[in-house]
Design a protein around this motif. Structure first.
Motif, PDB file in Angstrom:
ATOM      1  N   LEU A   5       0.820  -1.204   0.000  1.00 10.69           N
ATOM      2  CA  LEU A   5       0.000   0.000   0.000  1.00 10.69           C
ATOM      3  C   LEU A   5       0.858   1.260   0.000  1.00 10.69           C
ATOM      4  CD1 LEU A   5      -2.886  -0.888   2.494  1.00 10.69           C
ATOM      5  CD2 LEU A   5      -3.119  -0.374   0.064  1.00 10.69           C
ATOM      6  N   ALA A   6       1.949   1.246   0.760  1.00 12.46           N
ATOM      7  CA  ALA A   6       2.825   2.418   0.814  1.00 12.46           C
ATOM      8  C   ALA A   6       3.469   2.710  -0.535  1.00 12.46           C
ATOM      9  CB  ALA A   6       3.904   2.222   1.877  1.00 12.46           C
ATOM     10  N   GLU A   7       3.685   1.676  -1.344  1.00 15.47           N
ATOM     11  CA  GLU A   7       4.319   1.843  -2.650  1.00 15.47           C
ATOM     12  C   GLU A   7       3.319   2.117  -3.767  1.00 15.47           C
ATOM     13  OE1 GLU A   7       8.160  -1.158  -2.052  1.00 15.47           O
ATOM     14  OE2 GLU A   7       6.330  -1.886  -3.038  1.00 15.47           O
ATOM     15  N   ASP A  23       5.231  13.816   5.202  1.00 21.99           N
ATOM     16  CA  ASP A  23       5.126  13.675   6.658  1.00 21.99           C
ATOM     17  C   ASP A  23       4.089  12.627   7.054  1.00 21.99           C
ATOM     18  OD1 ASP A  23       6.888  15.731   6.535  1.00 21.99           O
ATOM     19  OD2 ASP A  23       5.899  16.981   8.039  1.00 21.99           O
ATOM     20  N   GLY A  24       2.955  12.574   6.340  1.00 24.74           N
ATOM     21  CA  GLY A  24       1.915  11.605   6.676  1.00 24.74           C
ATOM     22  C   GLY A  24       2.385  10.177   6.496  1.00 24.74           C
ATOM     23  N   LEU A  25       3.084   9.922   5.388  1.00 27.04           N
ATOM     24  CA  LEU A  25       3.612   8.579   5.163  1.00 27.04           C
ATOM     25  C   LEU A  25       4.670   8.228   6.193  1.00 27.04           C
ATOM     26  CD1 LEU A  25       3.804   6.034   3.460  1.00 27.04           C
ATOM     27  CD2 LEU A  25       5.399   7.230   1.953  1.00 27.04           C
ATOM     28  N   TYR A  26       5.540   9.194   6.538  1.00 28.09           N
ATOM     29  CA  TYR A  26       6.577   8.939   7.542  1.00 28.09           C
ATOM     30  C   TYR A  26       5.947   8.589   8.897  1.00 28.09           C
ATOM     31  CZ  TYR A  26      10.128   9.867  11.063  1.00 28.09           C
ATOM     32  OH  TYR A  26      10.968   9.765  12.145  1.00 28.09           O
ATOM     33  N   ARG A  27       4.895   9.309   9.252  1.00 29.73           N
ATOM     34  CA  ARG A  27       4.222   9.021  10.525  1.00 29.73           C
ATOM     35  C   ARG A  27       3.656   7.606  10.522  1.00 29.73           C
ATOM     36  NH1 ARG A  27      -1.140   9.438  12.321  1.00 29.73           N
ATOM     37  NH2 ARG A  27      -1.313   9.769  14.575  1.00 29.73           N
ATOM     38  N   ALA A  28       3.012   7.206   9.415  1.00 30.80           N
ATOM     39  CA  ALA A  28       2.447   5.861   9.335  1.00 30.80           C
ATOM     40  C   ALA A  28       3.533   4.797   9.423  1.00 30.80           C
ATOM     41  CB  ALA A  28       1.664   5.716   8.032  1.00 30.80           C
ATOM     42  N   PRO A  83      16.542   2.674   9.547  1.00 30.92           N
ATOM     43  CA  PRO A  83      17.905   2.261   9.176  1.00 30.92           C
ATOM     44  C   PRO A  83      18.855   3.452   9.207  1.00 30.92           C
ATOM     45  CG  PRO A  83      16.276   1.426   7.606  1.00 30.92           C
ATOM     46  CD  PRO A  83      15.573   2.396   8.481  1.00 30.92           C
ATOM     47  N   VAL A  84      20.136   3.193   9.484  1.00 28.39           N
ATOM     48  CA  VAL A  84      21.131   4.265   9.551  1.00 28.39           C
ATOM     49  C   VAL A  84      21.232   4.984   8.216  1.00 28.39           C
ATOM     50  CG1 VAL A  84      23.563   4.780   9.966  1.00 28.39           C
ATOM     51  CG2 VAL A  84      22.395   3.063  11.344  1.00 28.39           C
ATOM     52  N   GLN A  85      21.076   4.233   7.107  1.00 27.36           N
ATOM     53  CA  GLN A  85      21.190   4.850   5.789  1.00 27.36           C
ATOM     54  C   GLN A  85      20.174   5.966   5.616  1.00 27.36           C
ATOM     55  OE1 GLN A  85      20.934   1.654   6.536  1.00 27.36           O
ATOM     56  NE2 GLN A  85      21.790   0.309   4.948  1.00 27.36           N
ATOM     57  N   MET A  86      18.952   5.771   6.143  1.00 27.33           N
ATOM     58  CA  MET A  86      17.936   6.797   5.981  1.00 27.33           C
ATOM     59  C   MET A  86      18.258   8.033   6.807  1.00 27.33           C
ATOM     60  SD  MET A  86      13.809   6.626   6.521  1.00 27.33           S
ATOM     61  CE  MET A  86      12.832   8.116   6.234  1.00 27.33           C
ATOM     62  N   ILE A 140       9.623   6.442   1.580  1.00 24.74           N
ATOM     63  CA  ILE A 140       9.578   7.827   2.054  1.00 24.74           C
ATOM     64  C   ILE A 140      10.589   8.655   1.260  1.00 24.74           C
ATOM     65  CG2 ILE A 140       9.868   9.355   4.036  1.00 24.74           C
ATOM     66  CD1 ILE A 140       9.300   6.930   5.824  1.00 24.74           C
ATOM     67  N   ASP A 141      10.133   9.723   0.657  1.00 23.90           N
ATOM     68  CA  ASP A 141      11.011  10.654  -0.058  1.00 23.90           C
ATOM     69  C   ASP A 141      11.533  11.673   0.950  1.00 23.90           C
ATOM     70  OD1 ASP A 141      12.307  12.415  -1.687  1.00 23.90           O
ATOM     71  OD2 ASP A 141      10.696  12.579  -3.173  1.00 23.90           O
ATOM     72  N   CYS A 142      12.793  11.521   1.326  1.00 22.59           N
ATOM     73  CA  CYS A 142      13.367  12.390   2.354  1.00 22.59           C
ATOM     74  C   CYS A 142      13.393  13.855   1.936  1.00 22.59           C
ATOM     75  CB  CYS A 142      14.785  11.932   2.700  1.00 22.59           C
ATOM     76  SG  CYS A 142      14.868  10.264   3.399  1.00 22.59           S
TER      77      CYS A 142
END
Length: 590
Positions: free
Chosen positions: A396-398, A409-414, A457-460, A437-439
């Motif tokens: 769903l996220a993709e 922000d909404g996707l990051y919160r979810a 993850p550390v990469q993010m 998530i698009d940083c």
């Protein structure tokens, strides 16, 4: 009791009721009674029994009074049973002038059929008079009359609007539409008669919007107890087979009567959602459910969270709360519809041609943004379900394209909520989930949280710091933060009333945030150093137990390179960067 002072010579039984009557008045007007008495072997027969008399004892008593020339009133409430009774007793002109059958026919033609409301009342009375009401064609005549008169009313209303084009007059005319003044009367009909009436008015050309209003009104008033509107109301529904069967029959009938599928349909999506939930609980046919899914997909931009919280069919003890596969199909219908509109060049009309496709003011883009916010809200809602599989959530996220979100922000919160509730998911799934998530589209507040979020993850975290550094560099060079964060973000440095930031305030803010950034970079380096130490110790332990450690060596080398890149990148630009981190570490945005 006899209907005259002369002693009776005939007893008529209608069900459990007995009537003491006389043969002569009855045989003078009723062909059926005349035949029964003439065909009897016993010429002195004094008893007749009617087991299934249409209208029961009440109808027979009125017919008997008519045979005795006692005046009876033919009304909307008794004309149907009197018409059926006269047919059953064969009270035709063959046996007497102005017999009961002709009188009821005159009443139907002059009083009932020309009037929609009267026709509905009489049609409702026919429900208990089957099959005779069908045999004498009374039901079909009433339904056709309703359909014809409804279309005439629609035409008359349209002509009146043209003749009286004043606002006050127009509002008066619109208040007298069929859906308002006779559509509500249809709620008294059973489902079969209601289906036949709606099919008839559709075939006659009644406006689709009016049909939708009538259908919704009927459903809400007559099927209220069978509609499913929330998850709590479905508990135990699957155990009641009779309720399931009733739901299935009703929902399939209603769906078959819905107006033609359209993106501009006036059928509320909340009503469609309730129908779909009820269809699932009633095990309706696949065609019925697919039809409702497509209708909801066409109007998805009008939906709210409650409309798409579709409960999952319980299978086992650890089943998820919601049917995410169904929601995925609905969102796919919406997205595929946009692609079809692009291919056929019907997306924008002449008034919309001045908009750019990806502009937030573009009609299409505004709809997609609304749907993306709905999906993010849905993801945050289902993220708390411990039984939800990560693959379902990731799918769903993709689902949405890159341009569907201006701010992530909404996707990051979810995602953060999901990681908090599911701490034991695989690293590959964690990485794939965070990759959605698009940083570059995170607000400053979300960036600050993400950089300190140990669930990511550390990469993010490094990626977030990297893009934040570029944003700050552009801001210092006179650029605009909107390059990465969109024009809707309100978390940028405060501006003066004239709209421009004060140079002195801007410089002081940059210096202050630069110092805080250096501290956070130092913390990140310490975290990376600790991670390296942990992996070295893990490597040594695995060497002693398992020589096949190529994968671990490869991972350690990549982590070392990442640390080196991190030091070089932030060593170059630490004097320029500015970023306001929160002084206390936060671990959740929920």
């Amino acid at each position: 009791m006899p209907l005259s002072d002369v002693s009776s010579d005939l007893t008529v039984e209608v069900g459990a009721t007995k009537f003491s009557l006389h043969k002569f008045p009855l045989v003078s007007r009723s062909g059926k009674i005349r035949k029964l008495l003439s065909e009897a072997k016993d010429t002195k027969q004094s008893r007749i029994t009617f087991q299934a008399f249409p209208g029961g004892p009440e109808a027979f008593e009125l017919a008997a009074k008519f045979c005795y020339s006692i005046a009876i009133d033919i009304t909307l409430l008794n004309v149907a049973m009197l018409r059926c009774a006269s047919h059953y007793l064969e009270m035709t002109e063959e046996y007497a002038d102005r017999n009961l059958e002709i009188l009821t026919e005159i009443y139907l033609k002059e009083t009932v059929i020309p009037n929609i409301s009267n026709s509905i009342i009489v049609l409702h009375r026919c429900e208990t008079l089957l099959p005779i009401a069908e045999e004498i064609n009374m039901v079909s005549r009433l339904i056709n009359g309703i359909a014809s008169n409804a279309c005439k009313e629609q035409l008359t209303s349209g002509l009146s609007k043209l003749e009286h084009n004043l606002p006050v007059r127009t509002s008066t005319i619109e208040a007298e539409t069929p859906s308002d003044w006779w559509g509500k009367s249809l709620t008294v009909l059973n489902l079969d008669f209601f289906q036949r009436v709606l099919s008839a008015v559709k075939s006659k050309g009644l406006n689709q919007d009016m049909i939708g209003k009538i259908l919704i009104n009927y459903s809400q008033n007559s099927l209220q107890g069978l509609m499913v509107r929330d998850v709590q109301s479905v508990k135990g529904s699957f155990l009641d087979l009779e309720l399931q069967k009733k739901r299935r029959v009703i929902v399939e009938a209603i769906v078959g009567l819905l107006p033609t599928q359209s993106r501009k349909s006036l059928v509320p999506i909340a009503f469609l959602s309730s129908l779909l939930k009820t269809a699932i609980m009633g095990s309706a046919s696949a065609a019925c459910r697919v039809d409702l899914e497509r209708r909801i997909g066409l109007q998805l931009d009008q939906a709210i969270l409650e409309d798409i919280l579709i409960p999952a069919i319980p299978l086992g003890n650890n089943h998820p709360l919601y049917d995410t596969d169904l929601i995925s199909r609905i969102f796919s219908i919406f997205l595929n519809l946009d692609e079809e509109e692009d291919d056929t060049n019907h997306l924008r009309d002449e008034n919309d041609m001045s908009f750019e496709y990806d502009s937030p003011r573009s009609p299409k883009q505004s709809v997609i943004l609304k749907v993306s916010k709905l999906l993010d809200t849905y993801l945050a809602e289902i993220a708390v379900d411990a039984n939800l599989m990560p693959t379902k959530f990731i799918a769903l996220a993709e689902l949405l394209p890159d341009h569907a979100r201006v701010v992530s922000d909404g996707l990051y919160r979810a995602v953060d909520i999901f990681l908090k509730v599911h701490p034991n998911i695989k690293d590959s799934e964690r990485y794939r989930l965070c990759k959605t998530i698009d940083c570059q589209k995170l607000s400053q507040e979300a960036c600050s949280h993400a950089a300190q979020n140990e669930r990511l993850p550390v990469q993010m975290a490094v990626q977030v710091l990297y893009f934040e550094q570029i944003r700050l560099r552009n801001a210092m060079n006179g650029g605009h933060a909107q390059i990465f964060f969109g024009s809707t973000n309100s978390h940028y440095p405060q501006r003066s009333s004239s709209g421009a930031a004060s140079p002195r305030d801007n410089y002081a803010s940059v210096r202050r945030e630069n110092r805080e950034l250096k501290l956070e970079v130092a913390r990140m380096r310490m975290r990376l150093t600790d991670l390296e130490k942990d992996h070295v110790s893990m490597k040594q332990e695995m060497v002693r137990t398992n020589p096949a450690n190529k994968l671990l060596r490869s991972f350690t080398r990549k982590l070392s390179k990442l640390n080196a890149l991190f030091r070089v990148e932030f060593g170059k630009s630490s004097s320029e960067a500015r970023l306001l981190f929160q002084k206390r570490r936060r671990h959740s945005v929920s």
